[in-house]
Motif scaffolding. Structure first.
Motif, PDB file in Angstrom:
ATOM      1  N   THR A  54       0.873  -1.176   0.000  1.00  0.00           N
ATOM      2  CA  THR A  54       0.000   0.000   0.000  1.00  0.00           C
ATOM      3  C   THR A  54       0.911   1.227   0.000  1.00  0.00           C
ATOM      4  OG1 THR A  54      -0.110  -0.184   2.393  1.00  0.00           O
ATOM      5  CG2 THR A  54      -1.947  -1.140   1.151  1.00  0.00           C
ATOM      6  N   GLU A  55       0.328   2.418   0.165  1.00  0.00           N
ATOM      7  CA  GLU A  55       1.114   3.655   0.061  1.00  0.00           C
ATOM      8  C   GLU A  55       1.995   3.895   1.284  1.00  0.00           C
ATOM      9  OE1 GLU A  55      -1.594   6.902  -0.650  1.00  0.00           O
ATOM     10  OE2 GLU A  55      -2.727   5.689  -2.051  1.00  0.00           O
ATOM     11  N   VAL A 115      -1.216  13.177  -1.557  1.00  0.00           N
ATOM     12  CA  VAL A 115      -2.622  13.562  -1.731  1.00  0.00           C
ATOM     13  C   VAL A 115      -3.503  12.485  -1.108  1.00  0.00           C
ATOM     14  CG1 VAL A 115      -4.438  14.123  -3.383  1.00  0.00           C
ATOM     15  CG2 VAL A 115      -2.081  14.824  -3.840  1.00  0.00           C
ATOM     16  N   PHE A 116      -4.338  12.879  -0.138  1.00  0.00           N
ATOM     17  CA  PHE A 116      -5.198  11.926   0.553  1.00  0.00           C
ATOM     18  C   PHE A 116      -6.610  11.902  -0.019  1.00  0.00           C
ATOM     19  CE2 PHE A 116      -1.803  12.396   3.547  1.00  0.00           C
ATOM     20  CZ  PHE A 116      -1.728  11.171   4.192  1.00  0.00           C
ATOM     21  N   GLY A 147      -1.961   6.128  -5.594  1.00  0.00           N
ATOM     22  CA  GLY A 147      -1.062   6.934  -4.782  1.00  0.00           C
ATOM     23  C   GLY A 147       0.221   7.282  -5.496  1.00  0.00           C
ATOM     24  N   PRO A 148       1.233   7.626  -4.722  1.00  0.00           N
ATOM     25  CA  PRO A 148       2.500   8.072  -5.282  1.00  0.00           C
ATOM     26  C   PRO A 148       3.144   7.012  -6.171  1.00  0.00           C
ATOM     27  CG  PRO A 148       2.478   8.259  -2.884  1.00  0.00           C
ATOM     28  CD  PRO A 148       1.232   7.566  -3.272  1.00  0.00           C
ATOM     29  N   GLN A 149       3.866   7.487  -7.183  1.00  0.00           N
ATOM     30  CA  GLN A 149       4.556   6.572  -8.089  1.00  0.00           C
ATOM     31  C   GLN A 149       5.583   5.716  -7.349  1.00  0.00           C
ATOM     32  OE1 GLN A 149       6.000   9.001 -11.323  1.00  0.00           O
ATOM     33  NE2 GLN A 149       3.939   9.599 -11.934  1.00  0.00           N
ATOM     34  N   GLN A 150       6.057   6.226  -6.216  1.00  0.00           N
ATOM     35  CA  GLN A 150       7.041   5.503  -5.408  1.00  0.00           C
ATOM     36  C   GLN A 150       6.541   4.106  -5.021  1.00  0.00           C
ATOM     37  OE1 GLN A 150      10.100   6.617  -4.749  1.00  0.00           O
ATOM     38  NE2 GLN A 150      10.667   4.824  -3.532  1.00  0.00           N
ATOM     39  N   MET A 151       5.225   3.945  -4.916  1.00  0.00           N
ATOM     40  CA  MET A 151       4.650   2.650  -4.520  1.00  0.00           C
ATOM     41  C   MET A 151       5.057   1.551  -5.496  1.00  0.00           C
ATOM     42  SD  MET A 151       0.635   1.913  -3.652  1.00  0.00           S
ATOM     43  CE  MET A 151       0.075   2.216  -5.331  1.00  0.00           C
ATOM     44  N   GLY A 202      -3.941  -0.720  -8.035  1.00  0.00           N
ATOM     45  CA  GLY A 202      -5.375  -0.662  -7.793  1.00  0.00           C
ATOM     46  C   GLY A 202      -5.686   0.593  -7.009  1.00  0.00           C
ATOM     47  N   GLY A 203      -6.802   1.209  -7.342  1.00  0.00           N
ATOM     48  CA  GLY A 203      -7.195   2.455  -6.671  1.00  0.00           C
ATOM     49  C   GLY A 203      -7.270   2.277  -5.170  1.00  0.00           C
ATOM     50  N   GLY A 204      -7.007   3.352  -4.484  1.00  0.00           N
ATOM     51  CA  GLY A 204      -7.116   3.312  -3.025  1.00  0.00           C
ATOM     52  C   GLY A 204      -5.930   3.820  -2.232  1.00  0.00           C
ATOM     53  N   SER A 205      -4.677   3.180  -2.349  1.00  0.00           N
ATOM     54  CA  SER A 205      -4.281   2.386  -3.497  1.00  0.00           C
ATOM     55  C   SER A 205      -3.299   1.283  -3.110  1.00  0.00           C
ATOM     56  CB  SER A 205      -3.630   3.274  -4.557  1.00  0.00           C
ATOM     57  OG  SER A 205      -2.478   3.896  -4.026  1.00  0.00           O
TER      58      SER A 205
END
Ligand SMILES: [Zn+2]
Lengths: 379, 137
Positions: A233-234, A241-242, A248-252, A365-368
């Motif tokens: 997850t993030e 941004v919440f 979420g961030p590309q770092q994920m 997946g969204g959420g994310s």
């Protein structure tokens, strides 16, 4: 942890619409995976079912079409990464010794997203995926000068890969050019309608077991090992941004890839083909870099060199990706496993990559969340 | 238009004062990070956070022009609409619908929080949500 192998894959074609019920499509995908595995349903000891847009209980109901065996069965849901998440749970069931044979099966109809409980007002402030990824593209233009032509070339590649895949939703009869992609209707600047994932329905299934059993059921066929199955997850990032972001961030993706490479004992240099969550070409472009295929800012060069096309150094979205093959929701991540397994076995027909050994499958997946699998051929 | 003419769509995120709207956020007393929307604990160090009202101005980071209807709508209200990310001085990044002229949505542009109506209540008052528009002058 035990080693895990893919022993069976099956799909029902991804299509814009069909008179065939989703129940039948799901049955046919599950049946195809069992036939490919050479297994009977009573041998399956755990099932993970993924879908997004059907009512609660639907997966368990559909499962009855394969037989009433009392099998352990769970629904898995994780937005676009639902099918990938179901795969990951099936892998963990076998790796952890809870089952010798496990099935992941996904089905969906993305056209039903509009009826998914988003009323006019509850949807305010939730920006569309197209708008969200358009912001990625705009940011990329500022950072690296990426052009719309580069994005269009990625989309055209995936349309044309889809033409070679009998399971793909978009199967153009003549080659798609980047000019056609650029000339299609603007959705969210700079993303056009032909740069957007194909929205439709379909089903896909994967069966995993131990390498020993896979070899026993299929002596002489290359064994496809699951070398990594990782999800994240993030984590907190600068400017996090919440409220509202699609993912979420590309770092994920970078972090999940690192986890997966470590688990597999492999690196990006070992990959022969890659499937990603290319809902829009800007995603595929940044994933080249986040997965470590090239340094940051050099993804555009890969596109212009044709490195990620079939026949290139590292083909991406060989089955057409979300843009060409399609993105029903629940089965999407399992279609990636289907494609990578066929490629590693040398059974991918007109889109076969030359003698691939290692393939990576990436979904967000969204959420994310982010889910990554790495598959390796073992003769 | 006064505050009695309007109601925030999401009172947990937006407050309407006589002198303008503000987004409701949180600040961690331990590490100083600020958040939107409000939360109970810091996401990094789990310290209970304090309620704050976020700055009403920020800087546009990136923007796009969307030509298809948003979720829950079958038709476009107008030709299209802008969506962007605005960085607030507290270090908070907000995704938002944009107001003003599309030609003014240039990264780096100073932006001000405003509201736009999304629905009308039975008593005639407007239900509003936040947006950012280029700061005048
Ligand atoms: Zn803190």
């Amino acid at each position: 942890m035990r080693e895990v192998a893919v022993v069976g894959v099956g799909m029902s074609p991804f299509v814009a619409e069909t008179t065939q019920s989703l129940r039948e499509q799901t049955y046919r995908a599950g049946r195809a995976a069992l036939d490919d595995a050479g297994l009977a349903f009573p041998q399956v000891q755990a099932v993970y079912m993924g879908y997004l847009w059907e009512p609660t209980m639907t997966g368990i109901r559909f499962l009855k079409e394969l037989g009433l065996t009392g099998v352990h069965a769970q629904h898995v849901q994780n937005a676009s990464a639902t099918g990938a998440g179901a795969m990951l749970e099936a892998v963990r069931a076998v790796a952890g010794g809870h089952a010798d044979v496990a099935m992941a099966i996904g089905f969906d109809d993305m056209n039903k997203i509009a009826g998914a409980g988003l009323s006019k007002n509850s949807a305010e402030g939730v920006i569309l995926p197209a708008a969200f990824f358009a912001l990625w593209a705009k940011q990329r233009q500022l950072d690296y000068g990426t052009t719309s032509e580069t994005l269009a070339r990625i989309a055209a590649k995936n349309w044309n890969n889809g033409a070679l895949n009998p399971m793909a939703q978009r199967r153009p009869t003549s080659p798609i050019t980047f000019e056609q992609i650029l000339g299609s209707r603007m959705v969210a600047d700079p993303l056009t309608s032909m740069m957007s994932a194909a929205v439709g329905q379909g089903a896909a299934a994967v069966i995993v077991t131990t390498p020993e059993l896979a070899r026993k059921y299929h002596p002489g066929r290359p064994t496809v090992l699951v070398k990594a199955a990782k999800m994240r997850t993030e984590t907190m990032t600068e400017g996090h941004v919440f409220a509202g972001p699609v993912v979420g961030p590309q770092q994920m993706t970078r972090d999940t890839a690192q986890d997966a490479y470590e688990q597999a004992g492999l690196g990006p240099e070992d990959l022969d083909l890659v499937q990603v969550h290319d809902a829009f070409p800007i995603e595929e472009l940044v994933y080249y870099e986040l997965l470590g295929i090239c340094p940051d800012g050099e993804g555009d060069k890969l596109v212009l060199e044709g490195a990620t096309e079939l026949g290139g150094r590292i083909p991406f979205s060989t089955d057409g990706g979300l843009i060409g093959r399609g993105h029903p929701g629940g089965p999407t991540g399992l279609a990636q496993i289907w494609e990578t397994t066929l490629q590693l076995r040398g059974e991918a027909g007109a889109r076969q990559v030359a003698d691939p050994q290692v393939g990576l499958c990436h979904m967000v997946g969204g959420g994310s969340v982010c889910v990554i699998h790495i598959l390796q051929r073992a003769d | 238009m006064t505050t009695t003419d309007r109601e925030p769509l999401n009172p947990e995120q937006l407050v309407l004062h006589d002198d303008g709207a503000a987004l409701l956020g949180s600040r961690c007393p331990q590490c100083g990070l600020s958040y939107f929307p409000r939360r109970w604990e810091c996401a990094v160090d789990q310290t209970p956070v304090e309620d704050i009202e976020l700055s009403r101005t920020g800087v546009l980071r990136v923007a796009t022009y969307v030509s298809v209807p948003s979720y829950g709508k079958n038709v476009l209200d107008a030709e299209g609409y802008g969506v962007g990310e605005v960085d607030l001085p507290e270090g908070v990044r907000v995704q938002s619908v944009l107001g003003g002229e599309p030609t003014s949505w240039v990264p780096g542009t100073p932006m001000r929080l405003t509201v736009h109506p999304v629905d009308e209540l039975e008593d005639g008052r407007l239900l509003v949500t936040h947006q950012f528009a280029p700061k005048q002058g």
